[in-house]
Design a protein around this motif. Structure first.
Motif, PDB file in Angstrom:
ATOM      1  N   ALA A 194       3.753  32.732  -6.465  1.00  0.00           N
ATOM      2  CA  ALA A 194       4.345  31.394  -6.367  1.00  0.00           C
ATOM      3  C   ALA A 194       3.372  30.321  -6.820  1.00  0.00           C
ATOM      4  N   MET A 195       2.073  30.505  -6.571  1.00  0.00           N
ATOM      5  CA  MET A 195       1.079  29.513  -6.992  1.00  0.00           C
ATOM      6  C   MET A 195       0.966  29.450  -8.504  1.00  0.00           C
ATOM      7  N   GLN A 200      -0.084  25.609  -8.926  1.00  0.00           N
ATOM      8  CA  GLN A 200      -1.073  25.096  -7.975  1.00  0.00           C
ATOM      9  C   GLN A 200      -2.484  25.422  -8.475  1.00  0.00           C
ATOM     10  N   ILE A 201      -3.466  24.681  -7.970  1.00  0.00           N
ATOM     11  CA  ILE A 201      -4.864  24.967  -8.323  1.00  0.00           C
ATOM     12  C   ILE A 201      -5.153  26.431  -7.998  1.00  0.00           C
ATOM     13  N   PRO A 202      -5.792  27.223  -8.851  1.00  0.00           N
ATOM     14  CA  PRO A 202      -6.429  26.900 -10.126  1.00  0.00           C
ATOM     15  C   PRO A 202      -5.559  27.201 -11.356  1.00  0.00           C
ATOM     16  N   PHE A 203      -4.251  27.237 -11.190  1.00  0.00           N
ATOM     17  CA  PHE A 203      -3.358  27.568 -12.318  1.00  0.00           C
ATOM     18  C   PHE A 203      -2.597  26.335 -12.814  1.00  0.00           C
ATOM     19  N   SER A 204      -3.160  25.155 -12.624  1.00  0.00           N
ATOM     20  CA  SER A 204      -2.408  23.919 -12.889  1.00  0.00           C
ATOM     21  C   SER A 204      -2.369  23.518 -14.356  1.00  0.00           C
ATOM     22  N   SER A 205      -3.259  24.049 -15.168  1.00  0.00           N
ATOM     23  CA  SER A 205      -3.441  23.481 -16.509  1.00  0.00           C
ATOM     24  C   SER A 205      -2.243  23.720 -17.430  1.00  0.00           C
ATOM     25  N   TRP A 206      -1.428  24.730 -17.132  1.00  0.00           N
ATOM     26  CA  TRP A 206      -0.311  25.012 -18.059  1.00  0.00           C
ATOM     27  C   TRP A 206       0.812  23.995 -17.957  1.00  0.00           C
ATOM     28  N   LEU A 207       0.921  23.299 -16.813  1.00  0.00           N
ATOM     29  CA  LEU A 207       2.072  22.416 -16.612  1.00  0.00           C
ATOM     30  C   LEU A 207       2.062  21.215 -17.564  1.00  0.00           C
ATOM     31  N   VAL A 242       3.758  31.457   8.264  1.00  0.00           N
ATOM     32  CA  VAL A 242       3.471  30.758   9.516  1.00  0.00           C
ATOM     33  C   VAL A 242       2.434  31.532  10.315  1.00  0.00           C
ATOM     34  N   GLY A 243       1.330  30.867  10.623  1.00  0.00           N
ATOM     35  CA  GLY A 243       0.281  31.472  11.443  1.00  0.00           C
ATOM     36  C   GLY A 243      -0.571  32.496  10.741  1.00  0.00           C
ATOM     37  N   SER A 244      -0.475  32.603   9.410  1.00  0.00           N
ATOM     38  CA  SER A 244      -1.271  33.588   8.674  1.00  0.00           C
ATOM     39  C   SER A 244      -2.382  32.885   7.898  1.00  0.00           C
ATOM     40  N   TYR A 245      -3.385  33.678   7.485  1.00  0.00           N
ATOM     41  CA  TYR A 245      -4.521  33.079   6.774  1.00  0.00           C
ATOM     42  C   TYR A 245      -4.114  32.604   5.392  1.00  0.00           C
ATOM     43  N   HIS A 246      -3.143  33.305   4.731  1.00  0.00           N
ATOM     44  CA  HIS A 246      -2.778  32.823   3.398  1.00  0.00           C
ATOM     45  C   HIS A 246      -1.924  31.560   3.466  1.00  0.00           C
ATOM     46  N   GLY A 247      -1.279  31.310   4.606  1.00  0.00           N
ATOM     47  CA  GLY A 247      -0.611  30.013   4.783  1.00  0.00           C
ATOM     48  C   GLY A 247      -1.617  28.878   4.830  1.00  0.00           C
ATOM     49  N   SER A 248      -2.752  29.106   5.500  1.00  0.00           N
ATOM     50  CA  SER A 248      -3.803  28.081   5.570  1.00  0.00           C
ATOM     51  C   SER A 248      -4.427  27.837   4.206  1.00  0.00           C
ATOM     52  N   ILE A 249      -4.647  28.916   3.455  1.00  0.00           N
ATOM     53  CA  ILE A 249      -5.224  28.774   2.104  1.00  0.00           C
ATOM     54  C   ILE A 249      -4.260  28.005   1.204  1.00  0.00           C
ATOM     55  N   LEU A 250      -2.967  28.322   1.330  1.00  0.00           N
ATOM     56  CA  LEU A 250      -1.962  27.623   0.521  1.00  0.00           C
ATOM     57  C   LEU A 250      -1.942  26.132   0.855  1.00  0.00           C
ATOM     58  N   LEU A 251      -2.075  25.801   2.147  1.00  0.00           N
ATOM     59  CA  LEU A 251      -2.088  24.390   2.558  1.00  0.00           C
ATOM     60  C   LEU A 251      -3.248  23.644   1.901  1.00  0.00           C
ATOM     61  N   LEU A 252      -4.418  24.267   1.869  1.00  0.00           N
ATOM     62  CA  LEU A 252      -5.589  23.633   1.251  1.00  0.00           C
ATOM     63  C   LEU A 252      -5.379  23.422  -0.244  1.00  0.00           C
ATOM     64  N   PHE A 253      -4.971  24.490  -0.959  1.00  0.00           N
ATOM     65  CA  PHE A 253      -4.819  24.393  -2.412  1.00  0.00           C
ATOM     66  C   PHE A 253      -3.681  23.445  -2.801  1.00  0.00           C
ATOM     67  N   ALA A 254      -2.596  23.469  -2.021  1.00  0.00           N
ATOM     68  CA  ALA A 254      -1.473  22.578  -2.331  1.00  0.00           C
ATOM     69  C   ALA A 254      -1.867  21.117  -2.117  1.00  0.00           C
ATOM     70  N   GLY A 255      -2.619  20.835  -1.046  1.00  0.00           N
ATOM     71  CA  GLY A 255      -3.089  19.473  -0.813  1.00  0.00           C
ATOM     72  C   GLY A 255      -4.024  18.995  -1.914  1.00  0.00           C
ATOM     73  N   LEU A 256      -4.918  19.877  -2.349  1.00  0.00           N
ATOM     74  CA  LEU A 256      -5.838  19.515  -3.442  1.00  0.00           C
ATOM     75  C   LEU A 256      -5.084  19.305  -4.752  1.00  0.00           C
ATOM     76  N   THR A 257      -4.055  20.117  -4.994  1.00  0.00           N
ATOM     77  CA  THR A 257      -3.234  19.943  -6.204  1.00  0.00           C
ATOM     78  C   THR A 257      -2.537  18.597  -6.193  1.00  0.00           C
ATOM     79  N   MET A 258      -1.990  18.243  -5.033  1.00  0.00           N
ATOM     80  CA  MET A 258      -1.304  16.963  -4.880  1.00  0.00           C
ATOM     81  C   MET A 258      -2.259  15.796  -5.168  1.00  0.00           C
ATOM     82  N   PHE A 259      -3.472  15.884  -4.629  1.00  0.00           N
ATOM     83  CA  PHE A 259      -4.466  14.820  -4.817  1.00  0.00           C
ATOM     84  C   PHE A 259      -4.949  14.774  -6.265  1.00  0.00           C
ATOM     85  N   MET A 260      -5.252  15.950  -6.828  1.00  0.00           N
ATOM     86  CA  MET A 260      -5.774  16.017  -8.198  1.00  0.00           C
ATOM     87  C   MET A 260      -4.774  15.464  -9.211  1.00  0.00           C
ATOM     88  N   ALA A 261      -3.503  15.820  -9.064  1.00  0.00           N
ATOM     89  CA  ALA A 261      -2.486  15.369 -10.016  1.00  0.00           C
ATOM     90  C   ALA A 261      -2.270  13.863  -9.896  1.00  0.00           C
TER      91      ALA A 261
END
Length: 578
Positions: A194-195, A200-207, A242-261
């Motif tokens: 999905a990323m 999402q970061i680090p795959f954002s450059s193609w958009l 919900v409650g998993s480690y990859h959910g937390s990682i996704l939250l970080l990368f999605a927030g950074l993508t939002m800020f970077m864009a």
């Protein structure tokens, strides 16, 4: 091409009727809480069955209706925008294949049939990005295709892991096995897939690179099809986040993508790339609220965003069409005088993107930000949400200032007009939905209103950062001398923020100078080196040498044959004895 027989009009009519039917069915399914799970047995051989499964619930029906509604208007719009194209029928067929792939993805509760739609989107998006056949389009298409292949491989690995459950119908296992090791691995692979698809970061450059496609394609891709496929997949798989480690990682990368864009769009001057970066920012918002465990809220924003983003791209296409293919906003200005109706739709969609009260974007964005204020969240993620919201208003006001205000900045003799009635008729239904779509959807999806009680400073925080961001965008776009001097003095920072944190360079040069160069060295030393020496070329040289020796024996006298014969007998006897 005759008007009544145009493939654009036929496709528009068929898709619009289908879209209205599906949305009506979706609303009926919401009110009556219905779900239809349909299995179609394609082939039965001995004890093996090949079964195609379809999931029709309120979510899939409403989303399909919205995709078909937007694609029908985009195809209608293309009749004028692509009028000079000799191969417009091929273009429309490609768009229809694109929409069909998205339909497969939406209604599939099965990972195999999801892959069918997923790969269809990847293939057809490559064909559409390289539609204008030049070097820039080919490079953009290759970057798009290869970035998405990472997600395709992740999905294939998830399919292999699903073998542990005996079926690929993931919908049955999400609740009962969500904490098992297998489901954790599948969740991590689905998040990776999905990323990549949702950039999402680090795959954002193609958009932003995919902007090489025709503008009607951009309107379709960035609103409801390709980039939203990853978000939709995670909405379905949300129980694993919900409650998993990859959910937390996704939250970080999605927030950074939002800020970077949001930050990068303030340094950009290409009209289509600014809107592409705004899409990237909104995708980060959807992904981050998904990672927090609010799939219905993410779906609500997905639908409202599709309406105003398609309109924004179609208005940008009309402006570029009238500007004779110029996309630089510095050459625009005063468009509100020359193209008033297009400017009205453009500003309407821009305000909806900013979350202006009572437009479509307000109902979803404001609710998301209030839920964020209400939730348990670390300070860093909280700041990313609200700073990114301010940056959205900042680049939107900057875009309006450059394109709409002042005087026209190109030639005094110009072709700007609002006479493209086919394009305008494609845009006006979306303009209506950009105003009314948010409240209608909120009534249907959230029939019981939520009461969110917050302190006054948190309740007004979204409005405060929006006003501050708008003021900042207006001040900076006026060309203040101190800001321009800061930009000139800090060229590294400017290029860093303006080039999406160097992600395009890392995705192209980084890959070519790193892994690809390593692959070239390995090929030279192994495939063209030792492997050749020991393998094919070595065997060839060995047999050539022996055949020459044998040939010389055959060409010599009889005593040579006798000696060789005796030698062979001695060798054979020695082998037999020992």
């Amino acid at each position: 091409m005759m008007w009544p027989l145009s493939i654009c009009v036929l496709s528009f009519t068929f898709l619009m009727i289908l879209a209205l039917s599906l949305v009506s069915m979706g609303f009926y399914f919401v009110m009556n809480d219905l779900v239809y799970f349909i299995e179609w047995e394609v082939l039965s051989l001995n004890s093996g069955n090949i079964v195609m499964t379809f999931l029709f619930d309120w979510m899939s029906l409403i989303f399909m209706g919205f995709v078909l509604f937007i694609s029908s208007l985009v195809i209608f719009y293309s009749d004028e925008y692509m009028a000079g194209d000799l191969n417009i029928n091929r273009f429309i067929i490609l768009v229809l294949m694109f929409v069909l792939s998205m339909m497969f993805l939406i209604i599939s509760p099965n990972l195999i049939s999801i892959l069918l739609g997923w790969d269809g989107l990847g293939l057809v998006s490559y064909l559409l990005v390289i539609y204008y056949q030049n070097v820039k389009s080919f490079n953009a298409g290759m970057l798009t295709a290869l970035s998405n292949r990472i997600g395709d491989v992740a999905l294939l690995m998830a399919i292999a892991w699903m073998l542990n459950f005996g079926s690929w119908n993931y919908i049955f296992y999400l609740d009962c096995a969500s904490h098992s090791f297998e489901m954790t691995m599948i969740g991590a692979l689905v998040v990776l897939a999905a990323m990549t698809k949702s950039a999402q970061i680090p795959f954002s450059s193609w958009l932003p690179a995919a902007m090489a496609a025709p503008t009607p394609v951009s309107a379709l891709v960035h609103s409801s099809t390709l980039v939203t496929a990853g978000v939709y997949l995670l909405i379905r798989f949300n129980a694993l986040l919900v409650g998993s480690y990859h959910g937390s990682i996704l939250l970080l990368f999605a927030g950074l993508t939002m800020f970077m864009a949001g930050l990068g769009a303030n340094f950009e001057f290409d009209l289509k790339k600014i809107i592409a970066l705004s899409t990237l920012s909104q995708l980060g918002l959807m992904m981050s609220i998904l990672a927090m465990g609010f799939p219905k809220l993410a779906f609500f924003h997905l639908l409202t965003h599709a309406l105003f983003k398609a309109l924004l791209f179609m208005c940008a296409g009309a402006i570029i069409h009238n500007m004779k293919d110029s996309q630089d906003i510095r050459f625009m200005g005063g468009l509100v005088k020359h193209m008033p109706l297009t400017s009205l739709c453009f500003n309407l969609s821009n305000l909806a993107l900013c979350g202006a009260p009572f437009l479509a974007g307000f109902y979803s964005k404001d609710l998301i930000l209030e839920i964020v204020s209400l939730s348990y969240m670390n300070y860093f993620s909280f700041m990313l949400y609200f700073v990114s919201t301010g940056l959205t208003v900042c680049y939107s006001l900057r875009l309006v200032y450059y394109a709409m205000s002042g005087e026209f900045n190109t030639f005094s003799l110009h072709p700007l007009n609002d006479e493209g009635w086919i394009m305008l008729r494609g845009m006006l239904p979306l303009a209506f939905m950009a105003v009314m779509g948010g409240c209608m959807l909120s009534w249907v999806l959230f029939p019981t209103p939520d009461m969110i009680c917050l302190p006054l400073y948190l309740k007004t925080l979204a409005l405060s950062v929006s006003i501050l961001g708008g003021w900042l965008g207006y001040e900076l776009s006026q060309g203040r001398l101190s800001f321009n001097l800061w930009v000139l003095r800090n060229q590294f920072l400017t290029s860093f923020f303006g080039s999406m944190w160097f992600l395009p360079f890392l995705s192209t040069y980084g890959v070519s100078f790193g892994p690809l160069n390593l692959g070239g060295s390995v090929m030279k030393s192994f495939d063209h080196g030792w492997s050749e020496l020991v393998g094919a070329q070595g065997l060839y040289n060995f047999f050539m040498l022996n055949s020459k020796i044998t040939q010389s024996w055959q060409n010599s006298e009889l005593k040579t044959y006798l000696i060789s014969f005796i030698l062979w007998i001695i060798i054979i006897m020695c082998l037999v004895v020992f």
